[in-house]
Design an enzyme around this catalytic site. Structure first.
Site, PDB file in Angstrom:
ATOM      1  N   CYS A 199       0.875  -1.177   0.000  1.00  0.00           N
ATOM      2  CA  CYS A 199       0.000   0.000   0.000  1.00  0.00           C
ATOM      3  C   CYS A 199       0.913   1.228   0.000  1.00  0.00           C
ATOM      4  CB  CYS A 199      -0.963  -0.010   1.186  1.00  0.00           C
ATOM      5  SG  CYS A 199      -0.162  -0.143   2.804  1.00  0.00           S
ATOM      6  N   THR A 200       0.393   2.394   0.281  1.00  0.00           N
ATOM      7  CA  THR A 200       1.175   3.622   0.138  1.00  0.00           C
ATOM      8  C   THR A 200       2.359   3.678   1.098  1.00  0.00           C
ATOM      9  OG1 THR A 200      -0.843   4.772  -0.520  1.00  0.00           O
ATOM     10  CG2 THR A 200       1.052   6.136   0.064  1.00  0.00           C
TER      11      THR A 200
END
Length: 344
Positions: A199-200
């Site tokens: 994810c980020t």
């Protein structure tokens, strides 16, 4: 009495940010930690970070903290001293933005929430501390080179539309809460394979990996520090970067470039483009992808209807609010095909 909230108009704050010559560093961090009194912690943190000139969005809950922010470059050391002075945040990793533009936030907002990431899970039903193994960039690349590895993007559709790892499964979802059961169903037959999630900045994978291990998946891994840290490690160590395109970020920038490839398309004309915008019609405000040509033609709006609306006198706009349906009325985040159906 010192103020615990911003009281200045958002439009004025944005204008100040645009005019400012101050150099700022954009970063994010998170930490799972049991807080007995999130509100008291929130109020104390607001005062401390305000003194350091911090701007950003921070969520505090009983389970910990999740923050994205920008810090004046001259205050960065002071900020770290202040943050690390909180015993359970001492040494917490700061994910520094890949791009150096620091104009990412225009005010400081710290909110108390039920969770630092909305996941819809009942944490009492599984051990959230038994998480998947963190992978550094060389380990990520080695596993991605194995065709048997399953790669899963735990972000939302509008994030993965502009950038992703090679061969990644990218759920067509708008929230992390939606992604968890969908990914679980997709991978039911793959429980013994190596599963690499990303994810980020890593926070969503922390919770997702613990949940999937509880659900019987055996080899769950996550990209250490998410896309942001992976990109830094690849650059620092001279490694091949297997992330293609842009990394979507939840601040005024809406994205930072990781590789030169443009993998998305303008939602209106279809030409290659990965620039996210919020529709300039504030009554709509839908998030979508728009090239410069379409932005000029439609006044940075998602449709001709919205563009025409923004050209009306403000009194007329106010009168029509709530009586006209725009893209943002029907769905929160724009999708490529949904907007193109308008024949633009």
């Amino acid at each position: 009495m010192k103020r615990l909230f911003n009281r200045v108009n958002n439009r004025e704050l944005k204008a100040r940010l645009e005019e400012s010559k101050e150099q700022r560093i954009t970063l994010s961090f998170y930490k799972y930690h049991q807080l007995e009194d999130p509100q008291a912690f929130r109020d104390d943190l607001y005062l401390k970070l305000s003194e350091c000139g911090v701007l950003g969005r921070i969520y505090v809950a009983n389970e910990g903290i999740n923050g994205q922010m920008s810090v004046p470059t001259e205050q960065f050391d002071n900020f770290k001293t202040t943050l690390y002075g909180i015993h359970w945040l001492d040494g917490v990793r700061l994910n520094i933005a890949v791009e150096k533009e620091g104009k990412s936030f225009f005010k400081l907002a710290i909110k108390v929430r039920r969770k630092i990431v909305a996941d819809g899970l009942n944490d009492e039903t599984f051990d959230v501390t038994k998480r998947g193994k963190h992978l550094r960039a060389p380990e990520v690349n080695a596993l991605l080179d194995d065709p048997e590895t399953i790669v899963v993007d735990m972000r939302n559709h509008y994030e993965s539309e502009v950038g992703y790892f090679e061969r990644a499964i990218r759920p067509n979802v708008e929230t992390f809460r939606e992604a968890l059961p969908i990914v679980e169903d997709l991978l039911q037959a793959e429980k013994d394979k190596n599963i690499v999630m990303y994810c980020t900045g890593g926070i969503r994978c922390e919770k997702a990996s613990a949940y999937y291990l509880h659900q019987g998946f055996h080899n769950v891994f996550m990209v250490d520090g998410g896309i942001i840290e992976y990109a830094h490690q690849c650059e620092q160590q001279g490694l091949p970067n297997k992330f293609i395109g842009k990394n979507f970020v939840f601040d005024e920038r809406l994205g930072e470039r990781i590789s030169e490839e443009v993998v998305a398309h303008c939602h209106q004309c279809g030409q290659p483009c990965d620039t996210h915008r919020n529709c300039a019609n504030d009554v709509c405000h839908v998030l979508f992808i728009q090239c410069d040509e379409c932005a000029a033609k439609l006044h940075a709006c998602c449709s001709k209807e919205c563009a025409d609306f923004t050209q009306l006198p403000s009194e007329e706009q106010e009168r029509l609010k709530g009586t006209v349906e725009f893209n943002g009325t029907r769905f929160g985040k724009g999708r490529y095909r949904a907007l193109r159906k308008q024949g633009l």
